[in-house]
Design a protein around this motif. Structure first.
Motif, PDB file in Angstrom:
ATOM      1  N   GLU A  20       0.880  -1.163   0.072  1.00  0.00           N
ATOM      2  CA  GLU A  20       0.035   0.050  -0.078  1.00  0.00           C
ATOM      3  C   GLU A  20       0.661   1.375  -0.020  1.00  0.00           C
ATOM      4  OE1 GLU A  20      -2.427  -0.514   3.350  1.00  0.00           O
ATOM      5  OE2 GLU A  20      -4.009  -1.809   2.313  1.00  0.00           O
ATOM      6  N   ALA A  21       1.861   1.174   0.701  1.00  0.00           N
ATOM      7  CA  ALA A  21       2.868   2.254   0.727  1.00  0.00           C
ATOM      8  C   ALA A  21       3.656   2.661  -0.599  1.00  0.00           C
ATOM      9  CB  ALA A  21       4.040   2.125   1.758  1.00  0.00           C
ATOM     10  N   LEU A  22       3.896   1.640  -1.579  1.00  0.00           N
ATOM     11  CA  LEU A  22       4.392   1.784  -2.633  1.00  0.00           C
ATOM     12  C   LEU A  22       3.197   2.200  -3.553  1.00  0.00           C
ATOM     13  CD1 LEU A  22       6.450  -1.543  -3.180  1.00  0.00           C
ATOM     14  CD2 LEU A  22       7.266   0.665  -2.704  1.00  0.00           C
ATOM     15  N   ALA A  23       2.191   1.701  -3.529  1.00  0.00           N
ATOM     16  CA  ALA A  23       0.861   2.026  -4.395  1.00  0.00           C
ATOM     17  C   ALA A  23       0.877   3.565  -4.118  1.00  0.00           C
ATOM     18  CB  ALA A  23      -0.253   1.249  -4.336  1.00  0.00           C
ATOM     19  N   ALA A  24       0.747   4.010  -3.029  1.00  0.00           N
ATOM     20  CA  ALA A  24       0.423   5.486  -2.846  1.00  0.00           C
ATOM     21  C   ALA A  24       1.442   6.257  -2.979  1.00  0.00           C
ATOM     22  CB  ALA A  24       0.217   5.848  -1.204  1.00  0.00           C
TER      23      ALA A  24
END
Length: 297
Positions: free
Chosen positions: A292-296
């Motif tokens: 999720e951090a990478l997608a954000a």
């Protein structure tokens, strides 16, 4: 919460212990069968010999009273024969005998104990170690008696007590041992060994009809031969009782230990699975969080 490696190590350790206790239970079960056969064969002989002596004592009209093992004196010096085992891991088998021996010394013979005139003769290493550690006087200890149990291996201990009584070293000798009842039950018995406890004449007369024996060479001489043998048989029977009781107690203790190890293994495996599940869940959450951090970003 413990890590997986610690739980795995405990599972391996408890499993090994369970295998040992299970093996010890099987060994004790095999030894118990032989020990039980021995005591069941000995009991009728010992009882019959005791009955013959009681009848002969009556027929000789007090001749047995003059026997050196029947002399009654003021009880100033006491010997307690405590029969335990050479090995432990038998539950309360040995501790019950030690407790009973100490209780006998501190209650019935409290004045003699205060004067330092209560001594112990132990058959079995565990009794010797426990009594000596508590500061009691042990004059003789017979170990390895149960390694090759026979009448000859027990006779020496019986003769030590008998010779001490005749010589005036002891005024009374008591015998404490575990009587075998069944695998799960052993009864602590305390018997007066010396001087010989004679049945009252009225008791003998009111019992079954006394047989009409034929004596060769004489009643008195036969009694003089039979009494020492009967006393040694009494000690031998007590040791056989203790031997069967020991194996029964150890079999019961090892069965309980095996059962407890099984319960502990169940708990450890449950803990292991929960710990493993928690670790997997934590890793999944970290992966999802990272994704999720990478997608954000």
């Amino acid at each position: 919460m413990a890590n997986l490696k610690e739980v795995r190590n405990r599972i391996v350790s408890v499993s090994s212990t369970q295998q040992i206790t299970k093996a010890m239970k099987m060994v004790s079960a095999a030894k118990l069968r032989r020990a039980q056969d021995n005591i069941l064969r000995m009991r009728p002989y010992a009882q019959r010999l005791s009955g013959i002596l009681a009848n002969l004592s009556t027929l000789t009209e007090g001749a047995a009273v003059a026997n050196e093992y029947s002399v009654k004196r003021d009880v100033n010096r006491v010997l307690i024969i405590a029969v335990t085992s050479d090995r432990g891991l038998a539950g309360a088998f040995n501790s019950n005998i030690v407790k009973a021996s100490i209780a006998l010394a501190t209650t019935k013979y409290s004045s003699q104990l205060a004067s330092g005139n209560v001594t112990f003769l132990t058959i079995g290493r565990k009794g010797n170690e426990a009594l000596a550690k508590k500061g009691y006087k042990v004059i003789s200890n017979y170990t390895n008696t149960f390694h090759n149990l026979s009448f000859d291996t027990v006779r020496e201990a019986a003769e030590r007590a008998m010779n001490g009584f005749v010589a005036g070293e002891f005024d009374q000798v008591d015998l404490i041992y575990n009587e075998f009842k069944n695998v799960a039950t052993q009864i602590v018995r305390t018997e007066q060994f010396l001087p010989i406890v004679e049945k009252p004449l009225e008791e003998n007369k009111s019992a079954a009809i006394i047989p009409d024996y034929s004596f060769e060479p004489s009643k008195e001489e036969i009694i003089q031969e039979l009494i020492p043998k009967s006393l040694k048989i009494q000690v031998y029977k007590a040791v056989l009782e203790s031997n069967a009781s020991e194996h029964g107690a150890r079999m019961t203790a090892m069965d309980k230990a095996t059962e407890n190890a099984g319960e502990l293994l169940k708990e450890l495996k449950l803990t292991y699975n929960r710990t493993r599940q928690a670790a997997i869940t934590k890793e999944i959450l970290e992966i999802v969080g990272g994704a999720e951090a990478l997608a954000a970003g």
